[in-house]
Design an enzyme around this catalytic site. Structure first.
Site, PDB file in Angstrom:
ATOM      1  CB  THR A 119       7.148  91.619 -73.360  1.00 31.07           C
ATOM      2  OG1 THR A 119       5.776  91.808 -72.988  1.00 31.07           O
ATOM      3  CG2 THR A 119       7.934  91.203 -72.119  1.00 31.07           C
ATOM      4  CD  GLN A 143      -3.099  97.893 -76.592  1.00 27.56           C
ATOM      5  OE1 GLN A 143      -3.878  98.076 -77.523  1.00 27.56           O
ATOM      6  NE2 GLN A 143      -3.085  96.758 -75.911  1.00 27.56           N
ATOM      7  CB  CYS A 199       0.628  91.087 -69.569  1.00 29.40           C
ATOM      8  SG  CYS A 199       0.710  90.978 -71.357  1.00 29.40           S
TER       9      CYS A 199
END
Length: 374
Positions: free
Chosen positions: A74, A181, A326
Site C-alpha cells: 500500500t 499478488q 482491504c
C-alpha cells in the site's frame, strides 16, 4: 475451533524458516542493531539488510540498489504514484489505470485528480483482462504514467505486462506494476520487461506483515519524490529506521519463493483443479475471471442463489472472502466484479477461495463438503 484456511490472497502465514531467520534479528545475541549506525552492531544489521535487498532483487532479476524498503505494498503504491506524478508532471498530467486495481491505487488516483491530474479508468473485458487495443487507444500525448497490477487480488487473472511495457517504453511513459499478488505465482525478469516501478509485499508470500518494497528502475534512471521525510534513508526516497527483522524476513521469504516456485505451483495447481472440478460436477458454480489466464492460487466463483456473506456467517471456521480484505465493507458488492460486468446479485453470490503452500487436502475437502451442504 480449527480453521479451514483458504484465504491466502488476504494474507499468508509466515513460513517457519522465515520466522527463524527473523528471530535472529530480534534478540540480544542476534543482529538487532540500527542499520544506520556506524558501530559493529549497526554494520552487522546493515549487512543483513543488504543481503535481504539482494534476495528481493534477484527474484525480479534486478539490481539491489533498485529496491527501496517500505511498510508494504500500500505504501509502495502511494510512493510510486504520488512520487512519480510529482516529479514527472512536466511530461504530462494524464494517468491510465484500471477499474479493477487495488484500492491503494484507485484511491490514490482519485486523490491525484483533486491535484489537477487526469485519470482514465479502463474497464476490463468480462473475463477481467485488459484489452490491449483499448489500452493503446487510451494513450495520449500527455500520458505520463500507467499503473496496472499483474495479478488481480480478487480474481487471480494475469495481465499481459510484457505487451503493456512495449507500448509504454516506446513512448517514454512510466509503467508502474502492483505485484503484491504476483511473487511466487509468476516469474519476473526486469532485464527483459521494461517496467519502471514495481510494488512488492512480504505477507502475501509467507513473510511478515508490515514490510514491503518498491522497485525503482535505475537504467534509465527513475526517481520518485519522498512522501515521508526525516533522515533521508533509502536514497532519499523513504525515510525511517529500517526494521531489520522484518526486512530479513522479507528477504528470506522471497528467496524461498524463488527456490520453491515449481514445487508450490504444481501442488497448488492440482489443488485448485481438484477443488473446481469437484464443485463443477456437483454444483452450478460459475468462475469469475479467466481460468486459463490466471494464477492457480486464486479462484473466484459464484453460486447462483447463494448469499455469500450469509454462507460465511454460517461457517465462521472457513476462512474465505467475498473480495479484497482491504475493501470488504458492509453489504456492498465487490467493485472488481461489478467492473467486469457482473450484476449486483451475481457479485453478492460470489466467493474468493485462495490456496497456498500449507493448504491441505483435508481443508479442501472440508470446504467442499460445506459448500455442498449450503
Amino acid at each position: 475451533m480449527k480453521c479451514i484456511y483458504l484465504d491466502y490472497a488476504a494474507t499468508t502465514p509466515v513460513d517457519p524458516r522465515v520466522a527463524n531467520k527473523m528471530m535472529h534479528s530480534l534478540m540480544p545475541e542476534g543482529v538487532f542493531g540500527n542499520a544506520s549506525s556506524t558501530h559493529v552492531a549497526g554494520q552487522l544489521a546493515k549487512k543483513a539488510v543488504d543481503e535481504a535487498r539482494e534476495q528481493v532483487a534477484e527474484t525480479l532479476h534486478a539490481s539491489s540498489d533498485e529496491i527501496i524498503w517500505t511498510s508494504g505494498a500500500t505504501e509502495s503504491n502511494n510512493l510510486a504514484l504520488k512520487g512519480a506524478s510529482t516529479l514527472y508532471q512536466g511530461k504530462g498530467k494524464h494517468i491510465i489505470t484500471m477499474k479493477t486495481e487495488h484500492s491503494s491505487v484507485t484511491d490514490v488516483c482519485q486523490h491525484l485528480e483533486k491535484k489537477g491530474f487526469f485519470v482514465t479508468y479502463l474497464t476490463p473485458e468480462p473475463n477481467g483482462l485488459l484489452n490491449i487495443e483499448k489500452f493503446h487507444a487510451a494513450l495520449r500525448e500527455d500520458t505520463m504514467l500507467v499503473s496496472i497490477m499483474q495479478v488481480n487480488n480478487e480474481t487471480g487473472v494475469i495481465q499481459d505486462i510484457d505487451a503493456l511495457s512495449h507500448h509504454t517504453s516506446e513512448r517514454g511513459i512510466l509503467l508502474h506494476v502492483d505485484a503484491a499478488q504476483a511473487i511466487g505465482k509468476t516469474e519476473w525478469n526486469l532485464q527483459k520487461t521494461p517496467v519502471d516501478l514495481v510494488s512488492l509485499s512480504a505477507h502475501k508470500v509467507y513473510g511478515p506483515k508490515g514490510i514491503g518494497a518498491l522497485y525503482v528502475r535505475r537504467k534509465p534512471r527513475i526517481r520518485v519524490e519522498a512522501q515521508m521525510h526525516g533522515g533521508g534513508h533509502e536514497q532519499g526516497m523513504r525515510s525511517g529506521t529500517l526494521p531489520v527483522h522484518q526486512i530479513v524476513g522479507m528477504g528470506e521469504a522471497f528467496l524461498l519463493a524463488r527456490k520453491m516456485y515449481a514445487e508450490d505451483y504444481k501442488k497448488i495447481s492440482e489443488m485448485k483443479k481438484y477443488f473446481y472440478e469437484t464443485l463443477r460436477q456437483k454444483t452450478d458454480v460459475i468462475v469469475n475471471g479467466d481460468v486459463k489466464k490466471s494464477v492457480p492460487h486464486i479462484l473466484n466463483c459464484r453460486f447462483p442463489g447463494v448469499d455469500a456473506k450469509a454462507f460465511m456467517k454460517k461457517n465462521p471456521d472457513i476462512a474465505i472472502s467475498t473480495g479484497s480484505a482491504c475493501h470488504a465493507k458492509g453489504d456492498e458488492p465487490s467493485y472488481v466484479l461489478r467492473a467486469m460486468g457482473l450484476t449486483t446479485e451475481e457479485a453478492l453470490c460470489s466467493l474468493r477461495f485462495s490456496f497456498g503452500r500449507f493448504t491441505t487436502q483435508e481443508e479442501i475437502d472440508g470446504c467442499i463438503m460445506r459448500l455442498l451442504r449450503r
